[in-house]
Design a protein around this motif. Structure first.
Motif, PDB file in Angstrom:
ATOM      1  N   THR A 115       0.869  -1.180   0.000  1.00 51.27           N
ATOM      2  CA  THR A 115       0.000   0.000   0.000  1.00 51.27           C
ATOM      3  C   THR A 115       0.909   1.235   0.000  1.00 51.27           C
ATOM      4  OG1 THR A 115      -0.074   0.196   2.411  1.00 51.27           O
ATOM      5  CG2 THR A 115      -1.760  -1.193   1.399  1.00 51.27           C
TER       6      THR A 115
ATOM      7  N   PRO B  54      -3.301  -2.925  -4.173  1.00 52.21           N
ATOM      8  CA  PRO B  54      -4.633  -2.350  -4.285  1.00 52.21           C
ATOM      9  C   PRO B  54      -5.017  -2.196  -5.755  1.00 52.21           C
ATOM     10  CG  PRO B  54      -3.028  -0.669  -3.647  1.00 52.21           C
ATOM     11  CD  PRO B  54      -2.301  -1.975  -3.657  1.00 52.21           C
TER      12      PRO B  54
ATOM     13  N   VAL C 252     -13.152  -2.521  -0.593  1.00 45.99           N
ATOM     14  CA  VAL C 252     -12.025  -2.522   0.330  1.00 45.99           C
ATOM     15  C   VAL C 252     -12.563  -2.218   1.712  1.00 45.99           C
ATOM     16  CG1 VAL C 252      -9.820  -1.478   0.946  1.00 45.99           C
ATOM     17  CG2 VAL C 252     -10.431  -1.762  -1.448  1.00 45.99           C
TER      18      VAL C 252
END
Lengths: 417, 165
Positions: A196, A226, A247
């Motif tokens: 991330t 992601p 998410v």
């Protein structure tokens, strides 16, 4: 929060799961190749069951192809007959075959949120596209081909927070080599490695595929990126709908956090004989190289070939050095032809190989003799990986490989241009 | 748990023994474990390789079986007649493969630390003990989770599926 656990929880149809739980999940795609499929098909045969879904099994003949010898030809024939008898939709052979982890995303077979299990350790590649994907052995693949289900121990997760932007000649390969060097070849065993941070938006999807591809070299179960604008655009040009991107947090968080500022990263080299044996290119020993390989499921995509050519174009490979360039798939090959990349590499003095795993695992198409040294954009530099047990493999990115093919020793591309 | 007691001589290996050195890729054109066993550890130096005899027990460091997913590695170990692998830790794909093909494996960093080359060992898989006969000391094997015991008790994953049919 762990995105990997969210995917597992959704697929398991459970309200909650926690690290350490054993769960059974349906799998969206099952993959095997000419090395792992024959053993899987034999085990599958003992079950006396049909395949669970002929659309969800992918068989790719890529390791010892074009057939190296009679034994590999027999293995490929065995897989081919199985694919035909069971009307496997996604069977890749001959001119349709490419290196599996280059091929599957291009074929539009991977989308975010899927669970993909492959009889190949580098199946973890697809985490770059937001899928939960991991490697297993042939017996697990046999069971999957029959039932479409497998078991997992729900993993703990390590968060790799990426900030900054790569400098010129630095890319995904350098990030993952640096990370493996930092945590070691078993630093993430059984864990999910989840990437991330603000720096992710600066990393192209093909570089993410390179990064996710090598998380297994740190022992990880899977890697996960992601799904952002870049992922959606990449998948969209392949005709893949990214779907709803949910998410959401789970309550267990991360077991560890690693912060990486990639702005300071330099090109990295992994010395023999572990991928964690990593140093910066300028510190690398100036060993005499016999062979340079540009290709593989790690770095055999069009962006890799472009990057290498940018360094090497118009020059000649060092006398006595063999440069082998392997476009990762028929699509990469065609694109490279259209862009003049193949022509340019021929001018430089490279050997152009058909798409194959070949030399990466010491199979064929570039095996090393005793005492020889290779610099390679592949993923493993274990003892004897590319041939004789007294040969050596050094790992690097495509730009470093190209620069080094010119000088005959490990070289920073910045020294060339 | 398998009702087996394994006895053999300890032969030590280091950390990170990967599946490429256990069975080099060039031999992955066979699925026969006896054939694969002929090339067991061929990717390692001659001295380490030649010391193994049928019945021996591999005692290795951490991350045993790392790298490639090739189940041929677990089969080559069986084919070479190795009766059990004890390691400080196992790579995850190899761990699954060993369970699936019925190769006895035990994870015990303390046992690995104390066992010397050539020690006589007795491993009781049903009682969960590693006994070092030479060193006159015993170590408990951490029990497998129930879920895995189901697979082991059935004699591997394929047998479990056959039972469930």
């Amino acid at each position: 929060m762990s995105g990997s656990r969210v995917i597992l929880r959704e697929k398991a149809g459970r309200k909650s799961i926690k690290p350490g739980d054993f769960i059974e999940v349906p799998v969206d795609l099952v993959l095997a190749n000419d090395v792992t499929a024959p053993l899987a098909i034999e085990e599958f045969g003992k079950l006396n069951m049909g395949v669970f879904n002929k659309e969800k099994i992918v068989l790719v003949l890529d390791h010892f192809t074009p057939n190296r010898d009679v034994a590999s030809a027999e293995q490929c024939l065995f897989v081919r007959e199985f694919a035909n008898e069971n009307e496997i939709s996604h069977f890749y052979d001959g001119g349709n075959a490419g290196i599996e982890h280059v091929l599957l995303p291009e074929e539009g077979l991977i989308s975010p949120g899927m669970i993909v299990v492959g009889g190949d350790s580098h199946t973890c590649t697809y985490g770059a596209l937001g899928a939960f994907s991991t490697g297993m052995g042939s017996t697990d693949i046999a069971a999957l081909m029959a039932t479409g289900k497998t078991w997992f121990r729900v993993p703990e997760a390590i968060n790799v927070v990426v900030n900054g932007k790569f400098r010129k000649w630095v890319g995904g390969k350098d990030l993952i080599l640096y990370l493996i060097g930092k945590i070691g070849v078993d630093g993430a065993t059984y864990y999910s490695l989840e990437f991330t941070g603000n720096g992710i938006e600066n990393i192209d999807v093909e570089a993410r595929l390179t990064i996710a591809n090598m998380v297994v070299e740190a022992g990880a179960k899977n890697g996960l990126f992601p799904v952002d604008k870049k992922t959606i655009a990449y998948l969209s040009q392949l005709g893949v709908d990214s779907g709803e991107i949910a998410v959401e947090a789970d309550e267990y968080g991360y077991s560890g956090v690693i912060e990486l500022d990639i702005s300071n990263l330099t090109p990295m080299v992994a010395l023999p004989s572990l991928p964690s044996n990593v140093i910066s290119v300028e510190e690398a020993p100036r060993v005499k190289l016999d062979q340079v390989v540009i290709g593989s499921c790690t770095n055999g995509r069009i962006s890799d070939l472009r990057e290498a050519l940018e360094v090497i174009s118009g020059m000649r490979v060092s006398k006595g050095l063999r440069l082998i360039v392997i476009p990762g798939s028929p699509r990469v090959y065609r694109q490279a032809l259209n862009e003049g990349i193949i022509e340019n590499f021929l001018e430089v003095g490279a050997v152009i190989s058909p798409p194959t795993c070949g030399p990466c695992l010491g199979g064929h198409m570039g095996v090393l003799a005793a005492g020889e040294k290779a610099l390679s954009t592949t993923n493993r530099n274990f003892v004897g990986r590319m041939g004789h047990i007294e040969s050596e493999v050094y790992l690097c990115n495509p730009a470093v490989a190209a620069a080094s093919a010119l000088t005959g020793t490990i070289t920073d591309p910045a020294e060339i241009i | 748990m398998e009702n087996t007691v394994v006895e053999g001589v300890a032969k030590r290996l280091g950390d990170h023994v990967n599946t490429d050195v256990i069975i080099p890729a060039t031999y992955l054109v066979s699925t026969d474990y006896c054939e694969l066993g002929k090339h067991f550890l061929e990717g390692l130096d001659e001295t380490s390789r030649s010391k193994f005899k049928p019945g021996d027990i591999v005692v290795a460091g951490k991350n045993f079986g790392s790298g490639s997913s090739r189940e041929h590695a677990a089969l080559a170990i069986k084919g070479a007649g190795i009766s059990c692998v004890i390691a400080s830790s196992f790579a995850r794909i190899f761990f699954r493969n060993a369970i699936n093909v019925g190769l006895p494996i035990c994870e015990s960093p303390v046992a690995v630390k104390s066992i010397m080359e050539g020690d006589s060992l007795r491993i009781d898989l049903s009682r969960g003990t590693i006994e070092n006969i030479t060193g006159n000391v015993s170590f408990p094997i951490p029990p497998y989770p129930d879920f895995l015991l189901g697979i082991i008790d059935a004699g591997g994953l394929i047998n479990l599926l056959l039972e469930q049919k």
